[in-house]
Design a protein around this motif. Sequence first.
Motif, PDB file in Angstrom:
ATOM      1  N   LYS A 104       0.836  -1.200   0.000  1.00 31.31           N
ATOM      2  CA  LYS A 104       0.000   0.000   0.000  1.00 31.31           C
ATOM      3  C   LYS A 104       0.874   1.255   0.000  1.00 31.31           C
ATOM      4  N   GLN A 105       1.932   1.253   0.803  1.00 30.65           N
ATOM      5  CA  GLN A 105       2.834   2.398   0.842  1.00 30.65           C
ATOM      6  C   GLN A 105       3.522   2.595  -0.510  1.00 30.65           C
ATOM      7  N   PHE A 106       3.883   1.506  -1.166  1.00 30.37           N
ATOM      8  CA  PHE A 106       4.542   1.603  -2.477  1.00 30.37           C
ATOM      9  C   PHE A 106       3.577   2.158  -3.529  1.00 30.37           C
ATOM     10  N   ILE A 107       2.315   1.780  -3.456  1.00 32.66           N
ATOM     11  CA  ILE A 107       1.312   2.332  -4.375  1.00 32.66           C
ATOM     12  C   ILE A 107       1.136   3.827  -4.116  1.00 32.66           C
ATOM     13  N   TYR A 108       1.034   4.218  -2.855  1.00 31.75           N
ATOM     14  CA  TYR A 108       0.925   5.637  -2.507  1.00 31.75           C
ATOM     15  C   TYR A 108       2.154   6.409  -2.989  1.00 31.75           C
ATOM     16  N   PHE A 109       3.324   5.812  -2.792  1.00 26.70           N
ATOM     17  CA  PHE A 109       4.570   6.440  -3.222  1.00 26.70           C
ATOM     18  C   PHE A 109       4.549   6.693  -4.732  1.00 26.70           C
ATOM     19  N   ASN A 110       4.124   5.712  -5.494  1.00 26.06           N
ATOM     20  CA  ASN A 110       4.080   5.876  -6.947  1.00 26.06           C
ATOM     21  C   ASN A 110       3.032   6.892  -7.381  1.00 26.06           C
ATOM     22  N   ALA A 111       1.904   6.962  -6.672  1.00 28.08           N
ATOM     23  CA  ALA A 111       0.901   7.992  -6.952  1.00 28.08           C
ATOM     24  C   ALA A 111       1.480   9.377  -6.674  1.00 28.08           C
ATOM     25  N   LEU A 112       2.217   9.498  -5.584  1.00 22.99           N
ATOM     26  CA  LEU A 112       2.867  10.767  -5.249  1.00 22.99           C
ATOM     27  C   LEU A 112       3.872  11.168  -6.319  1.00 22.99           C
ATOM     28  N   ILE A 113       4.672  10.226  -6.774  1.00 25.33           N
ATOM     29  CA  ILE A 113       5.657  10.502  -7.821  1.00 25.33           C
ATOM     30  C   ILE A 113       4.957  10.936  -9.112  1.00 25.33           C
ATOM     31  N   GLY A 114       3.847  10.274  -9.443  1.00 24.44           N
ATOM     32  CA  GLY A 114       3.074  10.658 -10.632  1.00 24.44           C
ATOM     33  C   GLY A 114       2.528  12.065 -10.517  1.00 24.44           C
ATOM     34  N   PHE A 115       1.973  12.408  -9.352  1.00 23.72           N
ATOM     35  CA  PHE A 115       1.471  13.766  -9.121  1.00 23.72           C
ATOM     36  C   PHE A 115       2.601  14.781  -9.242  1.00 23.72           C
ATOM     37  N   SER A 116       3.719  14.458  -8.642  1.00 21.68           N
ATOM     38  CA  SER A 116       4.875  15.339  -8.667  1.00 21.68           C
ATOM     39  C   SER A 116       5.394  15.546 -10.096  1.00 21.68           C
ATOM     40  N   PHE A 117       5.325  14.497 -10.892  1.00 22.18           N
ATOM     41  CA  PHE A 117       5.722  14.562 -12.295  1.00 22.18           C
ATOM     42  C   PHE A 117       4.887  15.611 -13.038  1.00 22.18           C
ATOM     43  N   VAL A 118       3.575  15.598 -12.806  1.00 24.24           N
ATOM     44  CA  VAL A 118       2.681  16.566 -13.451  1.00 24.24           C
ATOM     45  C   VAL A 118       2.980  17.978 -12.960  1.00 24.24           C
ATOM     46  N   VAL A 119       3.147  18.140 -11.656  1.00 24.82           N
ATOM     47  CA  VAL A 119       3.456  19.452 -11.081  1.00 24.82           C
ATOM     48  C   VAL A 119       4.767  19.986 -11.661  1.00 24.82           C
ATOM     49  N   ASN A 120       5.758  19.120 -11.809  1.00 28.55           N
ATOM     50  CA  ASN A 120       7.046  19.521 -12.380  1.00 28.55           C
ATOM     51  C   ASN A 120       6.841  20.152 -13.761  1.00 28.55           C
ATOM     52  N   GLY A 121       6.053  19.493 -14.596  1.00 26.69           N
ATOM     53  CA  GLY A 121       5.789  20.015 -15.936  1.00 26.69           C
ATOM     54  C   GLY A 121       5.074  21.347 -15.915  1.00 26.69           C
ATOM     55  N   ILE A 122       4.091  21.472 -15.023  1.00 29.56           N
ATOM     56  CA  ILE A 122       3.343  22.733 -14.918  1.00 29.56           C
ATOM     57  C   ILE A 122       4.245  23.864 -14.447  1.00 29.56           C
ATOM     58  N   VAL A 123       5.060  23.602 -13.438  1.00 32.75           N
ATOM     59  CA  VAL A 123       5.931  24.649 -12.885  1.00 32.75           C
ATOM     60  C   VAL A 123       6.948  25.118 -13.916  1.00 32.75           C
ATOM     61  N   ILE A 124       7.615  24.192 -14.592  1.00 32.10           N
ATOM     62  CA  ILE A 124       8.626  24.627 -15.563  1.00 32.10           C
ATOM     63  C   ILE A 124       7.973  25.381 -16.724  1.00 32.10           C
ATOM     64  N   TYR A 125       6.798  24.938 -17.135  1.00 36.35           N
ATOM     65  CA  TYR A 125       6.094  25.637 -18.212  1.00 36.35           C
ATOM     66  C   TYR A 125       5.698  27.044 -17.772  1.00 36.35           C
ATOM     67  N   PHE A 126       5.108  27.156 -16.573  1.00 32.83           N
ATOM     68  CA  PHE A 126       4.668  28.456 -16.064  1.00 32.83           C
ATOM     69  C   PHE A 126       5.839  29.428 -15.914  1.00 32.83           C
ATOM     70  N   PHE A 127       6.918  28.975 -15.286  1.00 34.07           N
ATOM     71  CA  PHE A 127       8.072  29.849 -15.072  1.00 34.07           C
ATOM     72  C   PHE A 127       8.697  30.280 -16.393  1.00 34.07           C
ATOM     73  N   THR A 128       8.736  29.366 -17.359  1.00 33.10           N
ATOM     74  CA  THR A 128       9.369  29.670 -18.635  1.00 33.10           C
ATOM     75  C   THR A 128       8.473  30.537 -19.514  1.00 33.10           C
ATOM     76  N   LYS A 129       7.221  30.148 -19.690  1.00 36.02           N
ATOM     77  CA  LYS A 129       6.317  30.851 -20.615  1.00 36.02           C
ATOM     78  C   LYS A 129       5.685  32.094 -20.011  1.00 36.02           C
ATOM     79  N   SER A 130       5.240  32.016 -18.777  1.00 36.60           N
ATOM     80  CA  SER A 130       4.526  33.147 -18.178  1.00 36.60           C
ATOM     81  C   SER A 130       5.447  34.153 -17.512  1.00 36.60           C
ATOM     82  N   LEU A 131       6.465  33.673 -16.839  1.00 33.70           N
ATOM     83  CA  LEU A 131       7.376  34.574 -16.135  1.00 33.70           C
ATOM     84  C   LEU A 131       8.625  34.901 -16.952  1.00 33.70           C
ATOM     85  N   HIS A 132       8.756  34.261 -18.110  1.00 33.75           N
ATOM     86  CA  HIS A 132       9.870  34.492 -19.038  1.00 33.75           C
ATOM     87  C   HIS A 132      11.236  34.262 -18.400  1.00 33.75           C
TER      88      HIS A 132
END
Length: 133
Positions: A75-103
Amino acid sequence: MNKISNNTTIRQFFRFCVVGSLGASINYCVFYILYKVNSIHYVVSSLIGFFVSATFIFIINRQWTFCVRHGHITKQFIYFNALIGFSFVVNGIVIYFFTKSLHIIPEVSQLAAMTVTTIINFSGSKIWVFRNV
């Protein structure tokens, strides 16, 4: 938060960063060996490296960073992988926002994304994956 709890969290965060650094090294070494030495496709090599390092990170964080000796490991390993997946999406959003919106140049935006995801991964590991630790 009392002093003992504060010191524990600081120690855990330091250990979490050490484990993450080791995991990144393992990821790259596995990728490199599979891709360069064994001529396995770079995407397959990368995914295998990611899985090997994520498994290493989970095990070491469970045992050393958060000193977990209880709970259902699957169960902990499944939660860990869900967390990593969420973090993966956040990573993409943050780099896109900082690069495109904040230049901000991508090289600096990536550092911001890494900082945000490190905080998310540590907090999520502490209070969700390995809760009550």
